[in-house]
Design an enzyme around this catalytic site. Structure first.
Site, PDB file in Angstrom:
ATOM      1  N   GLU A 170       0.838  -1.189   0.000  1.00 19.93           N
ATOM      2  CA  GLU A 170       0.000   0.000   0.000  1.00 19.93           C
ATOM      3  C   GLU A 170       0.881   1.250   0.000  1.00 19.93           C
ATOM      4  O   GLU A 170       1.958   1.263   0.591  1.00 19.93           O
ATOM      5  CB  GLU A 170      -0.904   0.023   1.240  1.00 19.93           C
TER       6      GLU A 170
ATOM      7  N   CYS B 103       3.407   8.761   0.626  1.00 20.08           N
ATOM      8  CA  CYS B 103       4.011   7.858   1.602  1.00 20.08           C
ATOM      9  C   CYS B 103       4.217   6.512   0.924  1.00 20.08           C
ATOM     10  O   CYS B 103       3.245   5.839   0.566  1.00 20.08           O
ATOM     11  CB  CYS B 103       3.088   7.733   2.811  1.00 20.08           C
TER      12      CYS B 103
ATOM     13  N   CYS C   5       6.495  -6.127   7.372  1.00 13.52           N
ATOM     14  CA  CYS C   5       7.496  -5.479   8.236  1.00 13.52           C
ATOM     15  C   CYS C   5       8.001  -6.500   9.243  1.00 13.52           C
ATOM     16  O   CYS C   5       7.277  -7.415   9.633  1.00 13.52           O
ATOM     17  CB  CYS C   5       6.878  -4.278   8.964  1.00 13.52           C
TER      18      CYS C   5
ATOM     19  N   CYS D  92       1.621  -0.368  16.037  1.00 17.02           N
ATOM     20  CA  CYS D  92       1.547  -0.191  14.588  1.00 17.02           C
ATOM     21  C   CYS D  92       0.851  -1.373  13.925  1.00 17.02           C
ATOM     22  O   CYS D  92       1.250  -2.530  14.112  1.00 17.02           O
ATOM     23  CB  CYS D  92       2.963  -0.030  14.027  1.00 17.02           C
TER      24      CYS D  92
ATOM     25  N   GLY E 195       7.205  -1.336   6.070  1.00 18.03           N
ATOM     26  CA  GLY E 195       8.591  -1.766   6.122  1.00 18.03           C
ATOM     27  C   GLY E 195       9.526  -0.796   6.816  1.00 18.03           C
ATOM     28  O   GLY E 195       9.192   0.355   7.074  1.00 18.03           O
TER      29      GLY E 195
ATOM     30  N   SER F 119      12.296   7.483   7.024  1.00 17.21           N
ATOM     31  CA  SER F 119      11.995   7.268   8.437  1.00 17.21           C
ATOM     32  C   SER F 119      12.497   5.900   8.883  1.00 17.21           C
ATOM     33  O   SER F 119      12.279   4.898   8.197  1.00 17.21           O
ATOM     34  CB  SER F 119      10.482   7.366   8.668  1.00 17.21           C
TER      35      SER F 119
ATOM     36  N   ASN G 220      -3.582   6.451  15.899  1.00 18.96           N
ATOM     37  CA  ASN G 220      -4.653   6.100  14.969  1.00 18.96           C
ATOM     38  C   ASN G 220      -5.112   4.673  15.248  1.00 18.96           C
ATOM     39  O   ASN G 220      -4.337   3.722  15.080  1.00 18.96           O
ATOM     40  CB  ASN G 220      -4.153   6.219  13.527  1.00 18.96           C
TER      41      ASN G 220
ATOM     42  N   CYS H 278      -1.190   7.213   9.770  1.00 19.14           N
ATOM     43  CA  CYS H 278       0.089   6.701  10.259  1.00 19.14           C
ATOM     44  C   CYS H 278      -0.108   5.471  11.138  1.00 19.14           C
ATOM     45  O   CYS H 278      -0.901   5.479  12.077  1.00 19.14           O
ATOM     46  CB  CYS H 278       0.791   7.809  11.048  1.00 19.14           C
TER      47      CYS H 278
END
Length: 408
Positions: free
Chosen positions: A129, A142, A149, A156, A214, A246, A345, A388
Site C-alpha cells: 500500500e 508515503c 514489516c 503499529c 517496512g 523514516s 490512529n 500513520c
C-alpha cells in the site's frame, strides 16, 4: 534477483527462439536506475559510445514525460524502439484497489509483477500500500520499502503483518510513477476533478516520505538507489530536502544513509525511556536510545536547515505525561530537531488508545516552550485505514470485493 539476473533470464528466453516474449516475461524498465537502463541498452547491442546518450533519452521519457509506450519516443530510432519493445516493457504495478478518504487522502493497493522472490501459490506478485496526502501547498506520497514489516512495533498495524520480502528500487520508484499518473501529474494527463489536490501552482506530488510498509534501512541499497532516481533533476526532480526516510533506529545504517543518499531523516522515537521503548519499538533492545541519539547527532549534513524529525505517537497513559515531555526535551538537547506529535490512529485489535486532546496540547506546549517545533499531526485518512501506523494489505478482502464487483 538483481536487474542483471533478470536480464540474463530474459535473454535466455529469447535465445530459446520463442516467437516473442509474453508481456509478463519482459522486464519493466519503469523505476530503473541509469545504470540499469545502460545495461538494458548494452544487452541490445547498442555501442558503448552511445549508451550515455540513449540512457538520457529514455530517462527523460520515463521520468519527465511519464511515457507508457516506446512508440512515442521519437528521438530514438524506430529500429531501436522496436528492439526495446521486443525485450522490455513499461508495465506499471497493477492498482488492485483505490480508496479516497473524505479529506482527500488516497490509498492504493498495488500489485507488482511476480518475481522469483514471490513464493505465492496464486501466481501473483507482491502487494503493498502507498498513501497520498494532499495539502494546500504540497502533496505528500508515503511509499513502502518492504512487503510487510519485521519490527513488530506494538502500536503499529503494519507491524502485525509479517515481512514477506524487500522491494526492489524499481518497485519503490514505480509507486511514485503510479501515483503521479493517477493524479494527472505528468504532461498531457488530466488530474482528478474532486478539487482535493494542492493548488494549481503546486505539483501534485511534491514530497516523498518512506513511512509506508517496512523499515527502509533494512532495505538500504534499494532505498538509497530509489532516492537517487527520485531526486535526479532530469527526471522526477524531487529535491532531497523533500524526501524523508523514516527509521525505527537501525543505528549502523544512519550515517551511511546521510553519506550515500542525503535525504531528510526521521526517527520513530515514541518513548524517552529504554524500558518503555523496548515494548513499543522492540528494535530498541538492539539499538538503545543513547546509541540512536548519538547516531542522530552525527548524521551527515545535520543543521538547522536540515533538522531531524522525531516522531512521537501519543498513547493515553503510556507515554504522554508532562514529565516525559520534559525528558524528551532533555534527550534531544543539541540536536537540530522537529518533534511531530502523532495522535494514535486506532486499528482493529489495537491495545492502545489515543491521548486526550488536552494532554496532547499540554505535551506540545512543553516541547514548544523549550524551543522545538512541535506540530500535532492532523490525522488523515483514518476512515480508509490510511493514517500513520494503519497500513496493512488486507488483500483477501479486497480481492473478494473486486470479484463481487466483476461478477455483479
Amino acid at each position: 534477483m538483481t536487474f542483471q539476473d533478470e536480464l540474463a533470464v530474459t535473454l535466455a528466453l529469447e535465445d530459446n527462439s520463442l516467437p516473442a516474449l509474453a508481456e509478463a516475461e519482459k522486464i519493466s524498465l519503469v523505476g530503473s536506475t541509469r545504470a540499469e537502463l545502460g545495461a538494458a541498452f548494452l544487452s541490445l547491442g547498442v555501442p558503448e559510445r552511445e549508451i550515455k546518450m540513449r540512457t538520457a533519452q529514455l530517462w527523460h521519457w520515463l521520468y519527465f514525460q511519464g511515457a507508457t509506450s516506446f512508440d512515442v519516443m521519437l528521438n530514438i530510432g524506430k529500429g531501436l524502439r522496436g528492439r526495446l519493445a521486443e525485450t522490455f516493457s513499461l508495465t506499471r504495478p497493477e492498482v488492485i484497489a483505490e480508496q479516497v478518504s473524505q479529506d482527500g487522502t488516497r490509498k492504493w493497493l498495488l500489485r507488482f509483477p511476480p518475481t522469483s522472490a514471490d513464493a505465492n501459490p496464486g501466481g501473483h506478485g507482491a502487494e503493498v500500500e502507498c498513501v497520498y496526502i494532499p495539502e494546500s501547498d504540497r502533496g505528500t506520497l508515503c511509499v513502502s520499502s518492504q512487503v510487510g514489516c519485521t519490527l513488530t512495533c506494538s502500536f503499529c498495524h503494519t507491524g502485525t503483518q509479517k515481512l514477506v520480502r524487500n522491494l526492489s528500487t524499481r518497485e519503490i520508484v514505480a509507486q511514485i510513477i503510479v501515483a503521479r499518473e493517477r493524479l494527472g501529474d505528468f504532461p498531457g494527463l488530466t488530474p482528478p476533478t474532486d478539487g482535493l489536490l494542492p493548488g494549481a501552482e503546486n505539483r501534485a506530488v511534491s514530497n516523498i516520505v518512506f513511512m509506508g510498509m517496512g523499515e527502509p534501512l533494512y532495505n538500504f541499497d534499494a532505498v538509497r538507489d530509489a532516492v537517487g532516481v527520485l531526486s535526479d533533476g532530469d527526471g522526477l526532480g524531487i529535491s532531497k530536502r523533500r524526501i524523508t526516510v523514516s527509521t525505527a533506529g537501525v543505528v549502523p545504517q544512519i550515517a551511511r544513509l546521510g553519506a550515500e543518499a542525503s535525504p531528510m531523516l526521521a526517527i520513530s522515537l515514541h518513548a524517552v525511556r529504554d524500558d518503555l521503548r523496548d515494548k513499543l519499538v522492540p528494535l530498541n533492545k538492539k539499538y538503545p536510545l543513547k546509541d540512536l541519539l548519538d547516531a542522530c547527532r552525527d548524521y551527515p549534513g545535520l543543521s538547522n536547515a536540515r533538522r531531524i524529525t522525531f516522531e512521537y505517537v501519543m498513547l493515553k497513559g503510556v507515554n504522554d505525561s508532562a514529565a516525559e515531555a520534559r525528558e524528551l526535551v532533555r534527550l534531544l538537547k543539541g540536536i537540530p530537531a522537529k518533534i511531530n506529535l502523532i495522535p494514535f490512529n486506532p486499528w482493529p485489535g489495537a491495545a492502545y488508545e489515543c491521548s486526550d486532546w488536552e494532554r496532547i496540547e499540554a505535551f506540545s506546549d512543553i516541547v514548544f516552550n523549550a524551543g522545538y517545533a512541535s506540530p500535532v499531526r492532523t490525522p488523515r485518512g483514518r476512515d480508509i485505514l490510511a493514517a500513520c501506523g494503519q497500513l496493512k494489505s488486507e488483500t483477501e478482502k479486497l480481492r473478494a470485493r473486486a470479484r463481487m464487483v466483476a461478477e455483479g
